[in-house]
Design a protein around this motif. Sequence first.
Motif, PDB file in Angstrom:
ATOM      1  N   GLY A  85      32.154  92.075  11.265  1.00  0.00           N
ATOM      2  CA  GLY A  85      32.230  91.390   9.971  1.00  0.00           C
ATOM      3  C   GLY A  85      33.448  91.750   9.154  1.00  0.00           C
ATOM      4  N   HIS A  86      34.354  92.538   9.717  1.00  0.00           N
ATOM      5  CA  HIS A  86      35.532  92.981   8.970  1.00  0.00           C
ATOM      6  C   HIS A  86      36.744  92.099   9.270  1.00  0.00           C
ATOM      7  CE1 HIS A  86      33.463  97.155   8.971  1.00  0.00           C
ATOM      8  NE2 HIS A  86      33.138  96.475   7.901  1.00  0.00           N
ATOM      9  N   HIS A  87      37.493  91.787   8.239  1.00  0.00           N
ATOM     10  CA  HIS A  87      38.724  91.011   8.366  1.00  0.00           C
ATOM     11  C   HIS A  87      39.795  91.900   9.009  1.00  0.00           C
ATOM     12  CE1 HIS A  87      42.422  88.947   7.046  1.00  0.00           C
ATOM     13  NE2 HIS A  87      41.670  87.860   7.004  1.00  0.00           N
ATOM     14  N   PRO A  88      40.715  91.315   9.808  1.00  0.00           N
ATOM     15  CA  PRO A  88      41.769  92.126  10.425  1.00  0.00           C
ATOM     16  C   PRO A  88      42.533  93.002   9.439  1.00  0.00           C
ATOM     17  CG  PRO A  88      41.761  89.954  11.412  1.00  0.00           C
ATOM     18  CD  PRO A  88      40.757  89.924  10.306  1.00  0.00           C
ATOM     19  N   ARG A  89      42.760  92.510   8.225  1.00  0.00           N
ATOM     20  CA  ARG A  89      43.462  93.332   7.235  1.00  0.00           C
ATOM     21  C   ARG A  89      42.653  94.575   6.898  1.00  0.00           C
ATOM     22  NH1 ARG A  89      47.904  95.045   6.109  1.00  0.00           N
ATOM     23  NH2 ARG A  89      48.708  92.924   6.333  1.00  0.00           N
ATOM     24  N   ALA A  90      41.341  94.418   6.728  1.00  0.00           N
ATOM     25  CA  ALA A  90      40.479  95.575   6.441  1.00  0.00           C
ATOM     26  C   ALA A  90      40.439  96.530   7.640  1.00  0.00           C
ATOM     27  CB  ALA A  90      39.075  95.099   6.087  1.00  0.00           C
ATOM     28  N   LEU A  91      40.434  95.962   8.844  1.00  0.00           N
ATOM     29  CA  LEU A  91      40.435  96.807  10.046  1.00  0.00           C
ATOM     30  C   LEU A  91      41.716  97.629  10.122  1.00  0.00           C
ATOM     31  CD1 LEU A  91      38.963  94.514  12.858  1.00  0.00           C
ATOM     32  CD2 LEU A  91      37.953  96.579  11.894  1.00  0.00           C
ATOM     33  N   LEU A  92      42.849  97.000   9.823  1.00  0.00           N
ATOM     34  CA  LEU A  92      44.131  97.718   9.872  1.00  0.00           C
ATOM     35  C   LEU A  92      44.161  98.838   8.845  1.00  0.00           C
ATOM     36  CD1 LEU A  92      46.603  94.742  10.405  1.00  0.00           C
ATOM     37  CD2 LEU A  92      46.140  96.593  12.018  1.00  0.00           C
TER      38      LEU A  92
END
Length: 695
Positions: A85-92
């Motif tokens: 459920g995490h956006h790639p920006r949040a993952l980075l």
Amino acid sequence: MSVESVHKPQTGDGLPGDRFLDREEGWLRFNQRVLELAEDTDIPLLERTRFLAIFASNLDEFFMVRVAGLKRRLATGVALSSPSGHHPRALLERIAEVTHELMLRHAQCFHESVSPSLVKAGIRIVRWNELSEAERQHMQRFFRRSIYPVLTPFAVDPAHPFPYISGRSLNLAVTVRDPHTGRRMFARIKVPSVLSRFIDLGEDRFVPVEDVISAHLPQLFEGMEILEHHAFRVTRNADLEVDEDETDDLVQSLENELLRRRFGPLVRLEVEETISESVLEILREELGAEEEEIYRVPGPLNLAGLDQIADLDRPELKYSPMVPVEPRSLTQEDFFATLRERELLVQHPYESFATTTERFIAQAATDPKVVAIKQTLYRTSGDSPIVESLIEAARAGKEVVALVEIKARFDERNNIQWSRKLEDAGCHVVYGVVGLKTHCKLALVVRQEEDGDLRRYCHVGTGNYNPKTAKGYEDMGLFSAEREVGEDLSDLFNHLTGVSRKKHYRRLLVAPHGLRQALMRQIQHEMNNHLQGKPARIRIKVNSLVDEEIIDALYDASRVGVPIDLWVRGSCVLRPGIPELSETIRVRSILGRFLEHSRVFIFENGGEPQVYIGSADLMPRNLDRRVEALIRVVDAGQRMRLVGMMDLAMADSTSSWHMDPDGNWTRFTHDAAGTPLLDLQNTLRGDRHLRVVDA
């Protein structure tokens, strides 16, 4: 994320919406377990040093592939949320947070634990200011003779643009001043990869190569005043993209892509923590590095080079020598005669790769009754005895087909080189199936028997046909001369070299057209058995568990009460131990001297276990985008051997890491009384009965 949070939103099938962990953080936690081995003072010192090197090398690959993939999704606008459920920006952002923490912990382990211990053992990595006068004079001569000729300083000014910084190269950022004009200038020096990471001073003393170069900067910038110098390192996107549907020559396209790999976008900038803000600002601006891409760590950088120290000839600081055994059933000189009597299951490196797998291909190459050899090759060494045997067989007039996967990540160049060597010898080299990677480990030998009939001898493995990694990777292989196995391998090789969509085999489960569905049926069968009161249980050993559909099926099995044991070496996005979701699931991880690499699948099947070994991890790429093969083990003794190994690995009396619902791993090495728990690898290494079951 708490256990309670997993029960918030639910999907249409009643499963929690946030039931998956992040794959990327799961992988970082795997590398953290590697780091914990380096921190373990009970492990021999040079092995701890090697684990520090492995951690650094692993992290490089993580950035080059996983982080690069997330950044590419953002750049191309395909920024879909992950299964967690995490956006790639949040993952980075989360990756940067965890990685900064782990890199500092890695440096701390080196400086505060491993390095002082090396000193006590008489091994010193010293900086330039710690060298004696005699050593400095020796290094001055060495610099002029062996370093200066391969150095090229690049100045940055209106006539000289900022030079390209290749991925994983070690560099020096240098600021100089012209004493006549007072003008300040920036320059970059690349540390050539041909140089050792640490220069040997003799008597187990070493100095980082960048220190030797830095001490001689006045010779490179004669007449200039050296103001400051700092080491830095860049990691770049190294994933390859080749559209197989649009190319007429896959090998040529791949070679062109390899040339472009070194020019991939930046994904990480490493600098020594002593770097000045002015120099860092130049690097940040010229390289286009964002703040979260910059990692300030204590020097020296690139501790993957500690392999050089770990390789020192100091046996008292290493694991005791490993001497593989030969399976007792291989009493006959004729390997084929053994297989006509029974199937043979081997486990490397406890059982010799040389006297089993290499011997199997070597005997096939020289046996005049062998008419054909077919083999898949994913990763192997260029000087492999197996490659030489295939060449020998082709020169002897045998039909030799080598299915080479030239898209094996980071082995592409090597695979292209030795595949051409095979072609030059007369082997038929095939480069797999368009759109798929061929990851299965198969060998098929066709032999004309005394009665004139053709018989097929087969090998299905979990690991690569690589004699070097076979010494350090734990893997399994099943040798068989059974008719149904031979027919399966013939069908599969015909699929790989020709055109077909065959789904059903006799003893093989094959991806991408049948493996996923077969595993789902097996899981459902265990659920049905449990509901009917029959013995039901699932035991799985894999390198990675990230496939959502398989995980949901395991959740469903757990919700009806099926006991599930998962032995996962690397990334696991399943959450174990959550009430009403996964409370019957246990996840363990074992890391140690050998890299656990085999894949084993055991389904209780009402008390008659169905057991498979093979090449497939539980990842979408393995189940949907690769050619993988699992083989069913039918010998009762061999099945019980694998069941016993799985139960031993999962036992609370065995040293391992236990995973909790939030994705954290806790290492258990001693019981409540302080007694060391059983070491699985040492047990398998020392207990011949566990590894070899006679017929």
